[in-house]
Design an enzyme around this catalytic site. Structure first.
Site, short mmCIF file in Angstrom:
data_model
loop_
_atom_site.label_atom_id
_atom_site.label_comp_id
_atom_site.label_asym_id
_atom_site.label_seq_id
_atom_site.Cartn_x
_atom_site.Cartn_y
_atom_site.Cartn_z
CE LYS A 1 18.88 5.41 19.00
NZ LYS A 1 19.65 6.66 18.95
CB SER B 46 17.24 9.13 17.18
OG SER B 46 18.55 8.79 17.61
CB SER C 212 20.26 10.74 19.49
OG SER C 212 19.85 11.30 18.27
#
Lengths: 94, 493
Positions: B80, B155, B179
């Site tokens: 990420k 996210s 997330s």
């Protein structure tokens, strides 16, 4: 309590944000809706509750005060948007 | 099976037997990215220049016999884009960090590299991890690989989509309110939010420091355990990292193979099933999952989390407050974007932030600043922090009666792109099942459990008490082996 456009402008200033008229309207509407939802926290009986700011449940973490090599100015300033030698450059302050 | 669809342990076996090279594995993933990612948008940066060299280096080590038994040697992993990678752009999904190239690696990145991993690239995310759909990225949206009209969740939507679409072998995400777990659920993959303190966060760009945690997103539970083995452990550079022994997370699978889930108590909070807005497919899937766990030997017990109804409000007050403080550092001086049109310092701060941050980030900064400001601190931040203590107590009471708590991951399967983007509150409510684990600091996992009537995956959430990821993995492994979740759901995309 209703948050006015004026409040949004004041808070944005505290947070160093510049918000135009369109955004003030949009944020005021969204914040009012969200804050109204947050108000449900006022229903909670807080007797027996304590203030919790983190969940690490640890004692203070200390380290020895030892001299260590610093990364040096080239590394530290590598991402500076503007620099001069070993200094950050910023617009006029006074 | 195509090689880009291999799990970590499958790829590891082939690499060890010299039936596959890291180079070929990496090339097949790059090809998949080339074919699919224009449409899916899972990546922000693919490290094309470096990745081939990393793979060749790994192959050299494998040829010499992998003496250190590095479990990820030659395995391509995606990160990420909020994990700092030395020399590789780290944007946090924000224009304000568009050109930021860290000068150091996050501790988890170093741990992956030390275990031999090939770092494939950086995945898309909601800006500063603020969002539940990956529509809030400063660069582009990510689409759900199983149905491109739908969001992948967020996210960590880029990481989940990359794993689901076979564009990496496994990935890391971060979870502040769900997330990792929610996008894993929406994309039909496995995601773990470890216990707060289990994994170092040094080098993670902070959003809400008392809630953030890094964890793996993988194709199955065994891979999740392997990743947990690599990234867990104490780090002097993170003062919240816990100095406790890390078990071998894969050993619980043998216990399952021997005894099933006999003796394990699985709690179901009575508040969960009566929740307003719970989708009927999700409810059906959850009840079916309960039966499967029961058939494996688990005892189902009733527990109660009486303050569940207040968790979303408490969470968003706390997360926004912490964000408003953490994001103050992006001032256009030390790193990141600077608006050069200003002619004094204060104006430069204001223009930089307003042009560098997207609207959702600015909204949360304003909410957080308000909740912490004089006159409102007691009413919002202090009150939310006290409600948090009651939620922690609820979980601790529940875990006196059970070993794991099971629940849906999200109230609905993935929603359509654009459906909730203009209504932040509706978006926040999608986190209702996941964010209480962050408030309490406990671990949670999403494991695929069913497919909705529209063909979208639904996840089961398994939570346990602090530092008890082993029970989660054991139950998740057992569930995965015995659920009727189609094994090929990801490959039908």
């Amino acid at each position: 309590m209703k948050i006015t456009k004026n409040d949004v402008e004041k808070i944005a200033h505290l947070a160093s944000l510049e918000v135009n008229n369109f955004k003030v309207d949009k944020f005021a509407e969204q914040i009012n809706k969200i804050m109204q939802y947050f108000d449900k926290l006022k229903e909670v009986d807080l007797s027996g509750a304590s203030f919790v700011s983190d969940v690490a449940f640890q004692t203070n973490v200390l380290r020895k005060d030892e001299k260590k090599k610093s990364p040096g100015p080239d590394t530290t300033l590598a991402n500076a948007p503007e620099k001069d030698d070993d200094f950050y450059i910023v617009p006029r302050v006074v | 099976m195509k090689i880009n669809e291999l799990t970590i342990y499958q790829a590891r076996e082939l690499l060890k037997k010299h039936e596959l090279s890291s180079l070929n594995l990496t090339l097949s993933l790059l090809e998949q990215i080339e074919d699919l990612d224009k449409d899916l948008g899972a990546y922000i940066t693919v490290d094309k220049d470096n990745v081939i060299n990393q793979a060749k280096e790994a192959d050299k080590k494998i040829a010499k016999g992998d003496r250190d038994n590095n479990f990820l040697l030659g395995i391509p992993i995606a990160l990420k884009d909020l994990l700092c990678t030395k020399g590789l752009k780290t944007t946090c999904g924000s224009r304000i960090l568009e050109d930021f190239v860290p000068t150091y690696d996050a501790t988890v990145v170093l741990m992956l590299k030390n275990a031999g991993a090939v770092i494939l690239g950086k995945t898309n995310m909601d800006e500063f991890a603020m969002g539940s759909s990956t529509e809030n990225s400063g660069f582009h949206i990510t689409r759900n690989p199983l149905n491109k009209k739908y969001v992948p969740g967020g996210s960590s939507g880029g990481s989940a989509a990359a794993v689901a679409a076979g564009m990496c072998i496994a990935a890391l995400g971060s979870d502040t309110g769900g997330s990792i777990r929610q996008p894993a659920s929406y994309c039909g993959v496995v995601g773990i939010k470890p216990t707060y303190g289990r994994v170092s966060r040094f080098g993670l760009v902070s959003y809400a420091s008392s809630l953030d945690q890094i964890g793996p997103i993988t194709k199955d539970v065994k891979d999740a355990a392997i990743m947990m083995n690599v990234i867990s452990g104490h780090d002097k550079k993170d003062s919240t990292s816990a100095n406790i022994k890390v078990p071998d997370f894969t050993s619980c699978f043998n216990i399952f193979k021997k005894n099933g889930l006999k003796g394990m108590k699985a709690g179901i909070p009575k508040e969960y099933l009566n929740l307003e807005g719970l989708d009927s497919d999700v409810k059906k899937a959850f009840l079916n999952a309960r039966k499967i766990l029961q058939d494996l030997g688990a005892d189902i017990v009733d527990v109660s989390l009486p303050h569940l109804d207040y968790a979303v409000a408490a969470y968003y007050v706390i997360a926004s407050s912490e964000a408003s403080s953490n994001l103050a550092r992006f001032d256009g001086v030390k790193y990141g974007f600077r608006d050069k049109s200003a002619d004094n310092l204060i104006e430069m701060y204001k223009k930089t932030k307003s042009h560098g941050f997207g609207d959702e980030v600015q909204l949360r900064i304003i909410m957080g600043t308000y909740a912490l400001s004089a006159g409102y601190y007691d009413e919002y931040y202090a009150r939310a922090s006290k409600v948090r203590s009651l939620i922690i107590k609820d979980f601790s009471n529940a875990f006196n009666k059970c070993d794991i708590i099971i629940s849906p991951v999200a109230p609905t399967p993935a929603f359509k792109i654009g459906e909730k983007i203009d209504d932040p509150l509706r978006m926040y409510l999608t986190d209702v099942f996941t964010l209480s684990a962050n408030l309490a600091g406990i671990p949670g996992m999403s494991v695929p459990c069913a497919v909705s009537s529209k063909g979208l995956p639904i996840g089961l959430q398994i939570m346990a008490d602090r530092f008890d990821e082993e029970n989660i993995l054991k139950a998740g492994f057992g569930f995965e082996q015995n659920s009727d979740m189609p094994k090929n759901i990801r490959n039908n995309s």
